[in-house]
Design a protein around this motif. Sequence first.
Motif, PDB file in Angstrom:
ATOM      1  N   THR A   2     115.255  78.990  28.503  1.00  0.00           N
ATOM      2  CA  THR A   2     115.736  79.924  29.541  1.00  0.00           C
ATOM      3  C   THR A   2     116.878  79.351  30.358  1.00  0.00           C
ATOM      4  N   THR A   3     117.340  78.146  30.058  1.00  0.00           N
ATOM      5  CA  THR A   3     118.377  77.511  30.892  1.00  0.00           C
ATOM      6  C   THR A   3     119.665  77.230  30.151  1.00  0.00           C
ATOM      7  N   GLY A   4     119.766  77.523  28.882  1.00  0.00           N
ATOM      8  CA  GLY A   4     120.993  77.234  28.145  1.00  0.00           C
ATOM      9  C   GLY A   4     121.034  78.007  26.852  1.00  0.00           C
ATOM     10  N   THR A   5     122.071  77.721  26.067  1.00  0.00           N
ATOM     11  CA  THR A   5     122.208  78.409  24.787  1.00  0.00           C
ATOM     12  C   THR A   5     122.378  77.433  23.627  1.00  0.00           C
ATOM     13  N   LEU A   6     123.426  76.571  23.716  1.00  0.00           N
ATOM     14  CA  LEU A   6     123.743  75.697  22.590  1.00  0.00           C
ATOM     15  C   LEU A   6     122.619  74.705  22.301  1.00  0.00           C
ATOM     16  N   LEU A   7     122.153  74.025  23.359  1.00  0.00           N
ATOM     17  CA  LEU A   7     121.118  73.002  23.155  1.00  0.00           C
ATOM     18  C   LEU A   7     119.817  73.599  22.619  1.00  0.00           C
ATOM     19  N   PRO A   8     119.262  74.644  23.235  1.00  0.00           N
ATOM     20  CA  PRO A   8     118.006  75.195  22.681  1.00  0.00           C
ATOM     21  C   PRO A   8     118.197  75.789  21.294  1.00  0.00           C
ATOM     22  N   LEU A   9     119.369  76.400  21.051  1.00  0.00           N
ATOM     23  CA  LEU A   9     119.610  76.977  19.725  1.00  0.00           C
ATOM     24  C   LEU A   9     119.657  75.876  18.663  1.00  0.00           C
ATOM     25  N   THR A  10     120.405  74.790  18.970  1.00  0.00           N
ATOM     26  CA  THR A  10     120.488  73.672  18.021  1.00  0.00           C
ATOM     27  C   THR A  10     119.115  73.049  17.796  1.00  0.00           C
ATOM     28  N   ALA A  11     118.391  72.822  18.902  1.00  0.00           N
ATOM     29  CA  ALA A  11     117.055  72.219  18.783  1.00  0.00           C
ATOM     30  C   ALA A  11     116.124  73.127  17.997  1.00  0.00           C
ATOM     31  N   GLY A  12     116.193  74.422  18.253  1.00  0.00           N
ATOM     32  CA  GLY A  12     115.303  75.355  17.547  1.00  0.00           C
ATOM     33  C   GLY A  12     115.588  75.423  16.066  1.00  0.00           C
ATOM     34  N   VAL A  13     116.892  75.501  15.708  1.00  0.00           N
ATOM     35  CA  VAL A  13     117.249  75.592  14.282  1.00  0.00           C
ATOM     36  C   VAL A  13     116.875  74.316  13.540  1.00  0.00           C
ATOM     37  N   LEU A  14     117.268  73.162  14.134  1.00  0.00           N
ATOM     38  CA  LEU A  14     116.959  71.890  13.463  1.00  0.00           C
ATOM     39  C   LEU A  14     115.450  71.623  13.429  1.00  0.00           C
ATOM     40  N   GLY A  15     114.771  71.934  14.532  1.00  0.00           N
ATOM     41  CA  GLY A  15     113.324  71.709  14.577  1.00  0.00           C
ATOM     42  C   GLY A  15     112.591  72.563  13.563  1.00  0.00           C
ATOM     43  N   LEU A  16     112.954  73.830  13.502  1.00  0.00           N
ATOM     44  CA  LEU A  16     112.292  74.709  12.530  1.00  0.00           C
ATOM     45  C   LEU A  16     112.634  74.293  11.103  1.00  0.00           C
ATOM     46  N   GLY A  17     113.896  73.870  10.880  1.00  0.00           N
ATOM     47  CA  GLY A  17     114.284  73.402   9.539  1.00  0.00           C
ATOM     48  C   GLY A  17     113.453  72.210   9.098  1.00  0.00           C
ATOM     49  N   ALA A  18     113.276  71.242  10.021  1.00  0.00           N
ATOM     50  CA  ALA A  18     112.449  70.061   9.688  1.00  0.00           C
ATOM     51  C   ALA A  18     110.998  70.472   9.473  1.00  0.00           C
TER      52      ALA A  18
END
Length: 521
Positions: free
Chosen positions: A129-145
């Motif tokens: 709820t506080t940003g876009t790039l960081l949570p998006l990157t973390a979410g994509v990479l985390g889900l990919g792993a």
Amino acid sequence: MMGQTTDLFLSMPMPDGWLHFILFVLFGLHLLFVLLMLGTAMMSLIFYLQNKLSSDGVGLSWNRSFIKPHLGLKSIAVVLGVGPLLVMQIIYSYGFYTTTGLYSYSWLAIIPLLIVAFLLIELFEHRMTTGTLLPLTAGVLGLGALLTVPAIFTGVMSLMERPGDWAVFGAHKMGLSELYIPHWLFRYLHVLGAAIVFGAAFHLFVTAKGDQDKKVRMRCWILGGILFQVVVGVPLLISVSSIFNWQVLTAVTVGTAAAMIAAWMMFSGYDSKLGTTCNLLWILPVIFVAMLAARQFLQDSTMIVQNNQVIALQRAQDKDFAQFKSQALKIYQSKLNTIYDNGATIYDGSCSSCHGTTGLGDGPSGRRLLIKPEVLAAVHANRKYLRKLVLEGVEGTGMPYFRMFDGNKIDDLLAEMQSRFAIFSKASSGPKGDKAAAKSIWANTCVTCHGENGAVTEFGSTLHPIPPDLRYYSLSPERSMEIITNGYPGTVMQPYRQLPLATRQGLVDLVASLCDMSAQN
């Protein structure tokens, strides 16, 4: 002492039926929480993208509560994952170890992948709820792993159930033309579809409770997930048609019928019949158990047959080799004695690094010591005294104690030292020197540490290291002359090269006379 219930890898701790039941229950519980965890992570990332594109702040807040149970689900899934792996190693040891070996590099990557995935998804939740790039990157990479891990598991399990493909896989992997790859791919997609169905059902009863719009949303995901399962399930069944049996057919039929009922329930209740949601509480377990049973029957159809063949071969070999068992044990014990109880082996492994293989004190480790190791080839000592030095070491020097060896091994070591260096024989005589001058030097200087008869004095015992007891310990004339002339670097033994050669020769002769090799021998 190993027993029937503790010797897990050498004998079955309980009957096969119980082991398979335990595996079924443990694997089912583990799989359930894995599906809930995967479904939660996948849908949360999709919701995040939808909310960001539509600038829906309220949706983002709800999405954060949606992903929050992921922490608890993943912890339970990981803990429950240990049990099935242990049981599988016991009842399918041959296939399990073979296929995890073939998948070794991927298999070893599971732990770091899970750690990375869990940390990134936690970051995704906290910054949602506080940003876009960081949570998006973390979410994509985390889900990919995270999604990579079930891909590895399904790859191993699929290969384990196809022993005929092991050799080909080990030689040059496999291409899309072989049946294994499509089977693995559809099986993996089937797991992801199940994660959507069960993940959406979980949130239908947990995070969407009391909110009709969100309930409708979850029901749509359930319906979509079931339809996806049907699309993927057909080619998946074709890929295993060669090992199909009536148990698998029954489980698949029950599961498919239950899935169709669930799909009808979701579809028919889409507008107004939301009360039928509660019926999922009985229909979803039927689908889950049927799916799990079909997988177990498929696995058993090849693995049990293979395990029985391995056991039969092992018993036949045991019978053939039984006549050689007694002889083999004797040879084995002889080898053990040679390796572990041999004085030469102990000397080479524990002494030669400092004292050298020829006893000249020139071992590779000895060269780095401040107080150089004694030249064993020049030592002549009382057996009991030398035994004490070996057992207790020499404090203040690099000579450690060897209490880890039992009495027999110490005796073997001493025998080896006698064989190599004649260490328990009396030293040879050197040139006779000035006896009177030597006695005078001894009485006025040497006696301070060595005493009148060679015994360590009270003052000598305060030194670090303590000088040797010359009543039981002497050196060759050449080594004694070297020490008297040049001292013993690192100790308080000073050089006496200023003394006339005849006096030093007299001291060498005097020291040799103090040692009584027979005493306490």
